[in-house]
Design a protein around this motif. Structure first.
Motif, PDB file in Angstrom:
ATOM      1  N   LYS A  50      33.764  58.113  12.016  1.00 15.96           N
ATOM      2  CA  LYS A  50      34.268  56.748  11.993  1.00 15.96           C
ATOM      3  C   LYS A  50      35.728  56.812  11.581  1.00 15.96           C
ATOM      4  CE  LYS A  50      33.929  52.187   9.870  1.00 15.96           C
ATOM      5  NZ  LYS A  50      33.257  51.331   8.852  1.00 15.96           N
ATOM      6  N   VAL A  51      36.599  56.288  12.420  1.00 12.40           N
ATOM      7  CA  VAL A  51      38.037  56.282  12.163  1.00 12.40           C
ATOM      8  C   VAL A  51      38.439  54.940  11.569  1.00 12.40           C
ATOM      9  CG1 VAL A  51      40.334  56.571  13.167  1.00 12.40           C
ATOM     10  CG2 VAL A  51      38.388  57.843  14.112  1.00 12.40           C
ATOM     11  N   VAL A  52      39.149  54.971  10.464  1.00 17.99           N
ATOM     12  CA  VAL A  52      39.707  53.768   9.863  1.00 17.99           C
ATOM     13  C   VAL A  52      41.229  53.815   9.887  1.00 17.99           C
ATOM     14  CG1 VAL A  52      39.787  52.322   7.776  1.00 17.99           C
ATOM     15  CG2 VAL A  52      37.670  53.530   8.392  1.00 17.99           C
ATOM     16  N   SER A  53      41.784  55.013   9.703  1.00 18.14           N
ATOM     17  CA  SER A  53      43.233  55.213   9.739  1.00 18.14           C
ATOM     18  C   SER A  53      43.529  56.387  10.660  1.00 18.14           C
ATOM     19  CB  SER A  53      43.765  55.502   8.337  1.00 18.14           C
ATOM     20  OG  SER A  53      45.159  55.756   8.350  1.00 18.14           O
ATOM     21  N   PRO A  54      44.470  56.259  11.586  1.00 21.92           N
ATOM     22  CA  PRO A  54      44.678  57.318  12.581  1.00 21.92           C
ATOM     23  C   PRO A  54      45.246  58.607  12.003  1.00 21.92           C
ATOM     24  CG  PRO A  54      46.401  55.666  12.767  1.00 21.92           C
ATOM     25  CD  PRO A  54      45.386  55.118  11.804  1.00 21.92           C
TER      26      PRO A  54
END
Length: 456
Positions: free
Chosen positions: A234-238
């Motif tokens: 799960k990506v929240v910040s690249p």
């Protein structure tokens, strides 16, 4: 271009003789002239359709966070979940070390403390051994591999962008920086050097702005993860900076590296040891303005070496990372003879200096020595059209789905594409020169179901 002094051409031309700088360490330090702020360390091929579908299974419910494994006590290390994703094979969903040694096979190295690790044959995708391969943990800057795999094909490397304040907004405190300056212009090529060599979050944010913004980039990264069947992610910040809910796994990071390395530009940046980066434009005594530049060196110490650690022979990338919650993380690819191995190590105990690199090197050594002497315990699955099974959903912003039309259209000719997951075989030469020694790395990256091509 952009004051780089790094010529266009084969990967080997980008790599220079690199002195082993004694002042490089994993501890907090500032690199003068680069704006680099170091954070503090803390203690494929696709199989047949039937086989692939058999791998894409998953238990009904999976813990969402690393700390949801039960600890032994108040301050004890967290335990992996009792059940994890089984993408790649049921054995990979089991906690603990998974390996099937044949008679005469070398034992796994004893001094490996990482919470999670995996060793795979990069070409076939066979998993030689693993330890909590699907444990969802904070990934740190190794998540930049997914960022690059998602965004790099969409932006022409010679495109130029003038940085405005909004481009650099939202970076976390203590972020690693390459030294991007507001009001200065950079090429996409400049910025990718900043991402891969110095893990620059400033470069990531500017590239994200060029891609339509951080929110759009995060959404596309989650979509790309689903296409790759990286369902632990799960990506929240690249940029990989610690954010609540941001997770990946050793298995998924290996998928990102394997996918990214199909792209010639990705390989080029991952293998670059040192380069020049554009600095500030200053007015000289004669009244004329001149753009300065400074040298940057790759923070991957298996590529460049450091005090107490030698460069790893045959190394050709890929990415390292370190944050408070992730500890140290690393994914690397190396070749010895005709064998190409991929290793990912997440969160060693921190007791050994440069431990993440040394543990990765021990696992690579074991993998090369174990060639033909182990029965695979799983498989790195190939990319597919729509995600199916095999892990927990990414959550908000991570819905299943294929790549955007822009992404698909902009993939390089050396990039895998197609609904069934097509991978393109490539042969590349990499010269990693360090101090007085030079390692010639004849680096193949083929997948056996397609023709191999040699870069000239």
């Amino acid at each position: 271009m952009g004051g780089l002094g790094v010529p266009n051409g084969p990967v080997g031309l980008y790599v220079r003789r690199v002195p082993i700088f004694s002042h490089y360490s994993d501890r907090a330090a500032a690199r003068p002239g680069t704006g680099r702020v170091r954070r503090t360390r803390r203690a494929t091929a696709l199989a047949s359709t039937a086989f692939t579908l058999s791998l894409l299974t998953v238990p009904a419910a999976l813990p969402a966070h690393a700390d949801e494994g039960e600890p032994n006590g108040k301050n004890a290390e967290p335990r992996p979940p009792a059940q994890m994703s089984t993408v790649g094979g049921t054995q990979l969903g089991r906690p603990g070390t998974q390996v099937k040694l044949k008679p005469g096979a070398p034992k796994l190295p004893a001094k490996v403390t990482a919470r999670s690790w995996i060793v795979t044959d990069a070409e076939s995708g066979k998993v030689l051994a693993s330890h909590n391969a699907h444990w969802r943990l904070p990934p740190a800057s190794t998540l930049k591999m997914l960022f690059a795999d998602t965004v790099l094909p969409k932006l022409p490397r010679d495109r130029t962008h003038k940085v405005i304040p909004a481009d650099l907004a939202g970076m976390g405190e203590g972020s690693s920086l390459v030294g991007v300056k507001e009001g200065e212009s950079y090429t996409v090529h400049d910025l990718w050097l900043g991402v891969f060599l110095r893990s620059g979050n400033d470069a990531v944010h500017v590239l994200s702005a060029m891609n339509g913004g951080v929110a759009k980039t995060v959404k596309e990264m989650n979509e790309r993860a689903r296409v790759l069947h990286a369902n632990d992610t799960k990506v929240v910040s690249p940029d990989g900076y610690d954010r609540k809910g941001q997770m990946s796994s050793a298995y998924d990071l290996s998928l990102f590296a394997r996918s990214g390395m199909q792209n010639k530009d990705f390989r080029e940046y991952a293998a670059t040891a040192t380069a020049k980066f554009p600095g500030e434009t200053k007015k000289k005594k004669n009244g004329k303005k001149q753009r300065e530049s400074f040298q940057i060196q790759n923070t991957n110490r298996l590529l460049t070496g450091d005090v107490g650690i030698d460069p790893y022979p045959g190394i050709a990338g890929v990415k390292n990372g370190s944050t408070t919650h992730a500890g140290n993380t690393f994914t690397g690819v190396a070749q010895r003879g005709d064998r190409v191995l991929l290793v990912t190590v997440m969160h060693p105990d921190g007791q050994e200096a440069h431990g993440v690199y040394k543990e990765a090197a021990r696992l690579l050594d074991w993998g090369f020595a174990a060639d033909g002497k182990v029965t695979p315990v799983g498989q790195l699955v190939g990319p597919g059209g729509a995600a199916s099974g095999g892990g927990t959903p990414a959550g908000k912003g991570g819905e299943a789905g294929g790549p955007s039309g822009a992404h698909a259209a902009a993939r390089h000719e050396s990039e895998p594409s197609g609904g069934a997951g097509v991978a393109l075989g490539i042969t590349a030469g990499v010269l990693v020169a360090l101090g007085l020694l030079a390692y010639g790395v004849h680096r193949r990256w083929p997948l056996p179901d397609l023709a191999r091509r040699r870069r000239r």
